[in-house]
Design a protein around this motif. Structure first.
Motif, PDB file in Angstrom:
ATOM      1  N   GLN A   1       3.478  10.358  -7.041  1.00 27.51           N
ATOM      2  CA  GLN A   1       4.381  10.768  -8.120  1.00 27.51           C
ATOM      3  C   GLN A   1       3.605  11.051  -9.399  1.00 27.51           C
ATOM      4  O   GLN A   1       3.875  12.027 -10.118  1.00 27.51           O
ATOM      5  N   ALA A   2       2.593  10.224  -9.676  1.00 28.06           N
ATOM      6  CA  ALA A   2       1.778  10.422 -10.872  1.00 28.06           C
ATOM      7  C   ALA A   2       1.009  11.739 -10.790  1.00 28.06           C
ATOM      8  O   ALA A   2       0.861  12.452 -11.785  1.00 28.06           O
ATOM      9  N   SER A   3       0.527  12.087  -9.591  1.00 29.14           N
ATOM     10  CA  SER A   3      -0.195  13.342  -9.399  1.00 29.14           C
ATOM     11  C   SER A   3       0.705  14.544  -9.631  1.00 29.14           C
ATOM     12  O   SER A   3       0.311  15.546 -10.252  1.00 29.14           O
ATOM     13  N   LEU A   4       1.947  14.458  -9.131  1.00 34.28           N
ATOM     14  CA  LEU A   4       2.903  15.537  -9.321  1.00 34.28           C
ATOM     15  C   LEU A   4       3.225  15.729 -10.797  1.00 34.28           C
ATOM     16  O   LEU A   4       3.327  16.857 -11.291  1.00 34.28           O
ATOM     17  N   GLU A   5       3.376  14.615 -11.494  1.00 33.14           N
ATOM     18  CA  GLU A   5       3.678  14.710 -12.926  1.00 33.14           C
ATOM     19  C   GLU A   5       2.516  15.301 -13.702  1.00 33.14           C
ATOM     20  O   GLU A   5       2.683  16.064 -14.660  1.00 33.14           O
ATOM     21  N   ALA A   6       1.296  14.961 -13.267  1.00 31.25           N
ATOM     22  CA  ALA A   6       0.109  15.500 -13.939  1.00 31.25           C
ATOM     23  C   ALA A   6       0.002  17.005 -13.723  1.00 31.25           C
ATOM     24  O   ALA A   6      -0.359  17.751 -14.643  1.00 31.25           O
ATOM     25  N   LEU A   7       0.310  17.461 -12.499  1.00 33.94           N
ATOM     26  CA  LEU A   7       0.271  18.894 -12.203  1.00 33.94           C
ATOM     27  C   LEU A   7       1.329  19.650 -12.996  1.00 33.94           C
ATOM     28  O   LEU A   7       1.113  20.781 -13.432  1.00 33.94           O
ATOM     29  N   ALA A   8       2.490  18.996 -13.155  1.00 35.82           N
ATOM     30  CA  ALA A   8       3.581  19.654 -13.899  1.00 35.82           C
ATOM     31  C   ALA A   8       3.204  19.871 -15.356  1.00 35.82           C
ATOM     32  O   ALA A   8       3.656  20.826 -15.998  1.00 35.82           O
ATOM     33  N   LEU A   9       2.349  19.006 -15.879  1.00 31.61           N
ATOM     34  CA  LEU A   9       1.919  19.168 -17.265  1.00 31.61           C
ATOM     35  C   LEU A   9       0.867  20.271 -17.387  1.00 31.61           C
ATOM     36  O   LEU A   9       0.680  20.854 -18.445  1.00 31.61           O
TER      37      LEU A   9
ATOM     38  N   GLN B   1       0.832  -1.208   0.000  1.00 29.21           N
ATOM     39  CA  GLN B   1       0.000   0.000   0.000  1.00 29.21           C
ATOM     40  C   GLN B   1       0.868   1.260   0.000  1.00 29.21           C
ATOM     41  O   GLN B   1       0.563   2.240  -0.690  1.00 29.21           O
ATOM     42  N   LYS B   2       1.941   1.215   0.772  1.00 33.52           N
ATOM     43  CA  LYS B   2       2.847   2.368   0.828  1.00 33.52           C
ATOM     44  C   LYS B   2       3.500   2.610  -0.532  1.00 33.52           C
ATOM     45  O   LYS B   2       3.576   3.757  -1.003  1.00 33.52           O
ATOM     46  N   ALA B   3       3.971   1.528  -1.159  1.00 34.79           N
ATOM     47  CA  ALA B   3       4.604   1.659  -2.472  1.00 34.79           C
ATOM     48  C   ALA B   3       3.611   2.172  -3.507  1.00 34.79           C
ATOM     49  O   ALA B   3       3.941   3.017  -4.350  1.00 34.79           O
ATOM     50  N   LEU B   4       2.368   1.699  -3.432  1.00 36.66           N
ATOM     51  CA  LEU B   4       1.340   2.133  -4.363  1.00 36.66           C
ATOM     52  C   LEU B   4       0.995   3.607  -4.152  1.00 36.66           C
ATOM     53  O   LEU B   4       0.805   4.364  -5.112  1.00 36.66           O
ATOM     54  N   ALA B   5       0.938   4.021  -2.889  1.00 42.32           N
ATOM     55  CA  ALA B   5       0.642   5.426  -2.582  1.00 42.32           C
ATOM     56  C   ALA B   5       1.736   6.347  -3.110  1.00 42.32           C
ATOM     57  O   ALA B   5       1.454   7.453  -3.596  1.00 42.32           O
ATOM     58  N   GLU B   6       2.976   5.901  -3.025  1.00 40.93           N
ATOM     59  CA  GLU B   6       4.093   6.709  -3.528  1.00 40.93           C
ATOM     60  C   GLU B   6       4.010   6.872  -5.042  1.00 40.93           C
ATOM     61  O   GLU B   6       4.292   7.946  -5.592  1.00 40.93           O
TER      62      GLU B   6
END
Length: 382
Positions: free
Chosen positions: A374-382, A365-370
């Motif tokens: 990370q995916a959310s940060l990349e989406a915001l950067a776009l 669960q921890k690995a999945l949350a990370e």
């Protein structure tokens, strides 16, 4: 323990080298160590006591049993406050004055007992089976009481299993070395040592048992089962490559001998899959666990500890598969949560498999949350 070392210098003697004290059978590598032990090691004070107890093997078994019972009682002390033994109905054992233990799946006020009461119950059941010449499944159902709770039917774990292992060994150690109950008791003790993480001692025991089996020319299936236990021990000691090599041989041999639906073959498959997963060979581990899961569900049942172990191994390997998709990973993590809840219900919160399922689920669960973060940060950067 099987005494295979010099009592003074710990030189390995195997099963036949060196010499023994003529009175109590304490083992030495030679006359010099025997003399030293008598003059400086206190053997002159213990020799008669050891002989009276039944010899060096019996004396050692008795001493270790007493020590491990004390450890088990202390470990269970908080859980057993205010309870009584379900066998003798007393809080303190009338003779030994020992306290209570419980490391099984019983809930509430059930399942508390004295190790000595559990051992006496098992001894009587096995003695009756022996007297009536019972064999096969009927005998096995009685022998299993050396390590399974008579109420919840689940295997004991931790230091309680270790104490029962020593109780079993001290009961049958005096029999001839090729006696079947003595052989069985060695296996029970080995499993108890594993439950208490005493794996170096366990390996010495298993090596001695294997040598005895070869000398006694026991059947091929028993030899393979003994080798399977050795493979497990090697893995617990961190010798994963050696464990896999031996497990492959054992699994192949048992499958050829008994087929893939026999209980021993399923267990061999489980052990090999777990070793492969530990080594990071996730594809092989997934494949083998997936092969045996439906077989185990059919033979043992969906809630048996072996079936749950196979499911745990499969999901652990699945979550560590570098090629797994994000959606499949989410499904695997969800399945881990379901498995943990099942393990709690069937095995209890303290069982090693339950603890492992909890740890695996939290880590995944921890690995999945990370990854999601990370995916959310990349989406915001776009």
């Amino acid at each position: 323990m099987i005494l295979t070392q010099c009592a003074v210098c710990a030189t390995e003697l195997g099963l036949s080298l060196g010499k023994k004290c003529g009175r109590c059978s304490t083992r030495y590598c030679g006359a010099a160590c025997q003399v030293q032990h008598w003059k400086e090691g206190g053997h002159d004070q213990l020799c008669k006591k050891i002989k009276k107890a039944g010899g060096a093997e019996q004396y050692t078994a008795n001493q270790n049993y007493t020590k491990t019972v004390s450890v088990a009682v202390e470990k269970c002390a908080e859980d057993t406050k205010g309870q009584t033994c379900y066998i003798c109905t007393q809080a303190l054992h009338w003779k030994t004055k020992e306290g209570l233990v419980r490391m099984c799946s019983c809930r509430g006020t059930s399942g508390f007992a004295h190790v000595s009461c559990l051992a006496e119950e098992a001894r009587i059941l096995v003695a009756e089976a022996e007297e009536n010449n019972l064999r096969g499944k009927v005998f096995d159902e009685r022998w299993v009481r050396w390590n399974n709770c008579g109420l919840c039917k689940q295997e004991y774990h931790g230091v309680v299993y270790c104490a029962l292992g020593w109780a079993c060994w001290k009961t049958y150690v005096g029999r001839p070395e090729a006696n079947v109950l003595r052989m069985h008791s060695m296996t029970t003790l080995g499993n108890g040592l594993r439950a208490a993480s005493q794996n170096r001692e366990r390996l010495g025991l298993l090596e001695s048992q294997f040598a005895l089996m070869q000398r006694s020319r026991v059947n091929r299936e028993a030899i393979l089962a003994a080798q399977g236990n050795m493979a497990n021990c090697l893995e617990d000691l961190g010798r994963i490559e050696d464990a896999i090599e031996l497990s492959v041989q054992v699994h192949s041999g048992m499958k050829a001998l008994r087929g893939n639906r026999h209980t021993n073959t399923i267990i061999c498959g489980l052990n090999l899959a777990a070793s492969l997963q530990s080594k990071g060979r996730t594809t092989e581990a997934q494949s083998l666990a997936a092969e045996y899961l439906p077989i185990s569900e059919s033979v043992f049942g969906p809630l048996d500890v072996n079936t749950l172990g196979l499911r745990s191994t499969y999901l652990r390997a699945r979550c560590r598969d570098p090629d797994i998709s994000l959606d499949d990973w989410r499904k695997a993590v969800s399945s881990m949560d379901d498995l943990y809840r099942t393990a709690v219900k069937v095995l209890g919160t303290q069982h090693p498999l339950t603890v492992q399922c909890k740890d695996d689920g939290e880590a995944s669960q921890k690995a999945l949350a990370e990854i999601d973060a990370q995916a959310s940060l990349e989406a915001l950067a776009l």
